[in-house]
Design a protein around this motif. Sequence first.
Motif, short mmCIF file in Angstrom:
data_model
loop_
_atom_site.label_atom_id
_atom_site.label_comp_id
_atom_site.label_asym_id
_atom_site.label_seq_id
_atom_site.Cartn_x
_atom_site.Cartn_y
_atom_site.Cartn_z
N ALA A 1 75.64 -88.92 -101.90
CA ALA A 1 75.80 -88.73 -103.53
C ALA A 1 77.16 -88.41 -103.85
N THR A 2 77.81 -87.47 -103.19
CA THR A 2 78.97 -87.01 -103.63
C THR A 2 80.19 -88.20 -103.69
N THR A 3 80.11 -89.02 -102.47
CA THR A 3 80.83 -90.22 -102.37
C THR A 3 80.64 -91.04 -103.48
N ARG A 4 78.95 -91.13 -103.95
CA ARG A 4 78.82 -92.33 -105.04
C ARG A 4 79.67 -91.65 -106.36
N HIS A 5 79.62 -90.43 -106.48
CA HIS A 5 80.14 -89.85 -107.73
C HIS A 5 81.69 -90.03 -107.93
N LEU A 6 82.32 -89.88 -106.60
CA LEU A 6 83.91 -90.29 -106.89
C LEU A 6 84.09 -91.68 -106.70
N ILE A 7 83.05 -92.59 -106.22
CA ILE A 7 83.24 -94.00 -106.48
C ILE A 7 82.98 -94.37 -107.87
N GLY A 8 82.11 -93.81 -108.51
CA GLY A 8 81.85 -93.98 -109.96
C GLY A 8 83.31 -93.46 -110.78
N ASN A 9 83.91 -92.47 -110.52
CA ASN A 9 85.14 -91.88 -111.16
C ASN A 9 86.29 -93.06 -110.78
N GLU B 1 73.95 -102.31 -111.79
CA GLU B 1 74.51 -101.21 -110.96
C GLU B 1 73.64 -100.49 -110.42
N ALA B 2 72.54 -100.09 -111.18
CA ALA B 2 71.40 -99.22 -110.47
C ALA B 2 70.77 -100.12 -109.49
N ASP B 3 70.36 -101.13 -109.87
CA ASP B 3 69.56 -102.02 -108.86
C ASP B 3 70.33 -102.27 -107.67
N GLN B 4 71.62 -102.66 -107.77
CA GLN B 4 72.47 -102.90 -106.62
C GLN B 4 72.31 -101.72 -105.58
N GLU B 5 72.54 -100.44 -106.21
CA GLU B 5 72.76 -99.20 -105.53
C GLU B 5 71.52 -98.79 -104.99
N ALA B 6 70.14 -99.02 -105.34
CA ALA B 6 68.89 -98.76 -104.91
C ALA B 6 68.85 -99.77 -103.82
N LEU B 7 69.13 -100.93 -103.90
CA LEU B 7 68.87 -102.12 -102.74
C LEU B 7 69.95 -101.68 -101.72
N ARG B 8 71.33 -101.24 -101.65
CA ARG B 8 72.01 -100.81 -100.81
C ARG B 8 71.74 -99.68 -100.16
N LEU B 9 71.06 -98.66 -100.79
CA LEU B 9 70.86 -97.55 -100.18
C LEU B 9 69.62 -97.74 -99.10
N ALA C 1 66.55 -91.21 -103.17
CA ALA C 1 66.30 -90.62 -104.44
C ALA C 1 67.28 -89.51 -104.58
N THR C 2 67.72 -88.70 -103.66
CA THR C 2 68.67 -87.70 -103.98
C THR C 2 70.17 -87.92 -104.09
N VAL C 3 70.38 -89.36 -103.60
CA VAL C 3 71.77 -90.01 -103.75
C VAL C 3 71.79 -90.30 -105.03
N MET C 4 70.72 -91.07 -105.70
CA MET C 4 70.62 -91.56 -107.08
C MET C 4 70.54 -90.53 -108.08
N GLY C 5 69.87 -89.35 -107.55
CA GLY C 5 69.95 -88.16 -108.55
C GLY C 5 68.38 -88.44 -109.41
N CYS C 6 67.48 -88.91 -108.72
CA CYS C 6 66.10 -88.96 -109.18
C CYS C 6 65.11 -88.59 -108.37
N ARG D 1 61.54 -89.30 -105.81
CA ARG D 1 61.18 -90.07 -104.88
C ARG D 1 60.45 -91.21 -105.66
N THR D 2 59.60 -90.90 -106.42
CA THR D 2 58.76 -91.90 -106.88
C THR D 2 59.44 -92.89 -107.81
N ALA D 3 60.47 -92.35 -108.80
CA ALA D 3 61.30 -93.15 -109.44
C ALA D 3 61.95 -94.00 -108.75
N TYR D 4 62.58 -93.38 -107.53
CA TYR D 4 63.48 -94.40 -106.51
C TYR D 4 62.71 -95.71 -106.07
#
Length: 181
Positions: free
Chosen positions: A61-69, A114-122, A134-139, A141-144
């Motif tokens: 999740a931290t790395t994902r935020h840095l990549i977003g930046n 991007e959200a679909d891509q991230e869900a599939l990659r994870l 779900a922790t990585v995506m910030g949602c 478990r059910t939402a993920y």
Amino acid sequence: MEDDRTRFAELFRRHYGAVMRYAARRVGRERAPDLVSEAFLVAWRRLPDVPVTDPLPWLYATTRHLIGNEIRGRDRQARLTTRLGAVVETVTADHADVVVDQVQVRHALAQLSEADQEALRLAAWDGLDATAAATVMGCSRTAYKVRLFRARRRLAAALEPAPTRRPADAELSPLANEGGR
């Protein structure tokens, strides 16, 4: 303080490779080491916030935020370059794209949000279970799980070949099918 150093050294030793692979798949091998270094710097600064039992999703999740930046910074740079009238060409060579199936999957994946891509990659690339992803995506478990299900459906639709049309000369009239009667 020594306990923190020991804990961080173990965290780094156990998870550096996984975090590096995660970043490299998203930003390339050239940029990944810098982002991973930044992620572990954040982990060191916020060591009390890093979960003891399963720190990998937190690191992702931290790395994902840095990549977003990083991506937002690139976008700002591109807009600035455009405004200045400069032309920027970015060429990325990826030898793996030679394989036709990989090209098709990457093309289909690029058509997704991007959200679909991230869900599939994870799930597929990083092998995370629904709770960790779900922790990585910030949602939740059910939402993920819902996001992953929908992303898989969209990817399958993007991978389907376009309907083929027969050439005009192959379309025969009903009379032609009966031997010209």
